[in-house]
Enzyme design. Structure first.
Site, short mmCIF file in Angstrom:
data_model
loop_
_atom_site.label_atom_id
_atom_site.label_comp_id
_atom_site.label_asym_id
_atom_site.label_seq_id
_atom_site.Cartn_x
_atom_site.Cartn_y
_atom_site.Cartn_z
N LYS A 86 0.81 -1.22 0.00
CA LYS A 86 0.00 0.00 0.00
C LYS A 86 0.84 1.27 0.00
CE LYS A 86 -4.04 -2.08 0.06
NZ LYS A 86 -4.99 -1.96 -1.06
N SER A 137 -2.71 -12.47 4.05
CA SER A 137 -3.10 -12.37 2.64
C SER A 137 -2.01 -12.94 1.73
CB SER A 137 -3.41 -10.92 2.26
OG SER A 137 -2.30 -10.08 2.49
#
Length: 323
Positions: A59, A283
């Site tokens: 991110k 994830s």
């Protein structure tokens, strides 16, 4: 293939020169060959290790692009002093908080109250203000709260990561080219988790332009398998499975969707850590599990590239620690 001017402008600092700012440290992450049991003979799994970004998350890339675009277009003062408000389950918020701290902007993060304690502590350490909302109301309700807060604060900026084209552009201009260069274009399958969809969409578009036969696989939580046509729901794989299909996600670009069970993702993350010594997030486990599943179903040796989005340090207080 020669790098474009845009790619060169956003190329991060390398080990042989001094970085001028936090911005210069974003991107340029390595690919690691991960030898997991169960991969077919002759196949290889290459993982893009986004935990090597300065805030240990993929991110960092869209956060940087969204803030830069806001400053370039006047939505934020370029010299600092602005206010950034965003809804985030954690990683985007952390990246924005760090970049805002370096730029002198105020940062307010609206996040579900089931986010891990590690994420809240990191945000506060970076100077962000954290507003918790009931996770049972879902992310759309959290976004509505953030939007109302932004309207009540004139001059503030809401990046809205799930709608902002700069999110996808970050991966088209950095993640995709980095994978292409590192592999020499030797890629058969791209496997990537989907939250906002920015990572998969930007990376897949760049690679598909150069490899028309590239197989693109999306990964989502089995308990919130909306891309597969299922119902949204709570799940234990932070960072993916927002419970809705974002405006950034072009489903026509996806060849296959693989739902992954929470337990399988956590177990695979644990397996990766024990096999490589790298502490990856849950994830990442989902991406690895899906990659192995896809490779096994191809019926031929293949090069599968996936993205490990972040570090596992932010999830040690969750059920993963009990494995």
């Amino acid at each position: 293939m020669t790098a474009t001017a845009t790619e060169t402008a956003h190329r991060p600092a390398t080990a042989h020169r001094v970085a001028r700012s936090l911005d210069d440290l974003v991107g340029g992450t390595p690919l690691l060959r991960v030898d997991l049991p169960g991969l077919p003979d002759g196949s290889r799994l290459l993982a893009k290790l986004e935990l090597f970004n300065p805030l240990a998350s993929v991110k960092d890339r869209p956060a940087l692009y969204m803030l830069r675009h806001a400053e370039e277009t006047g939505l934020l003062p370029a010299g600092g002093g602005g206010t950034v408000i965003e809804c985030s389950s954690g990683s985007t918020g952390i990246s924005l908080a760090a970049l805002c701290a370096a730029r002198g902007h105020r940062c307010i993060i609206v996040m579900p109250d089931n986010a891990t304690e590690e994420r809240r502590l990191i945000l506060r350490e970076l100077g962000a203000e954290v507003i918790s909302v009931d996770h049972r109301d879902g992310l759309p309700a959290a976004w509505a709260y953030a939007e109302e807060l932004q309207r009540s604060m004139p001059g503030s900026f809401l990046p809205h990561q799930d709608e902002n084209p700069a999110n996808t552009r970050a991966h088209y201009e950095t993640t995709g080219p980095e994978i292409w260069e590192a592999t020499g274009g030797d890629i058969d399958v791209l496997v990537c988790g989907v939250g906002t969809g920015g990572t998969l969409m930007g990376t897949a578009r760049y690679l598909r332009e150069r490899l028309p036969d590239l197989r693109v696989v999306a990964v989502e939580p089995a308990r919130s398998a909306v891309l597969s046509g299922g119902e949204p729901g709570p799940h234990g794989i932070p960072g993916i499975g927002a419970g809705y299909i974002s405006a950034l996600t072009d489903t026509a670009l996806i060849d296959e969707v693989v739902p992954v069970a929470d337990e399988a993702a956590a177990a695979a993350a644990h397996e990766i850590t024990r096999a490589t010594g790298l502490l990856v997030g849950i994830s990442s486990g989902a991406a690895a599990w899906a990659s192995r599943h896809v490779a096994a179903g191809l019926g031929r040796p293949a090069t599968v590239v996936t993205v490990f989005p972040d570090t596992g340090e932010r999830y040690l207080s969750t059920a993963r620690a009990a494995l």
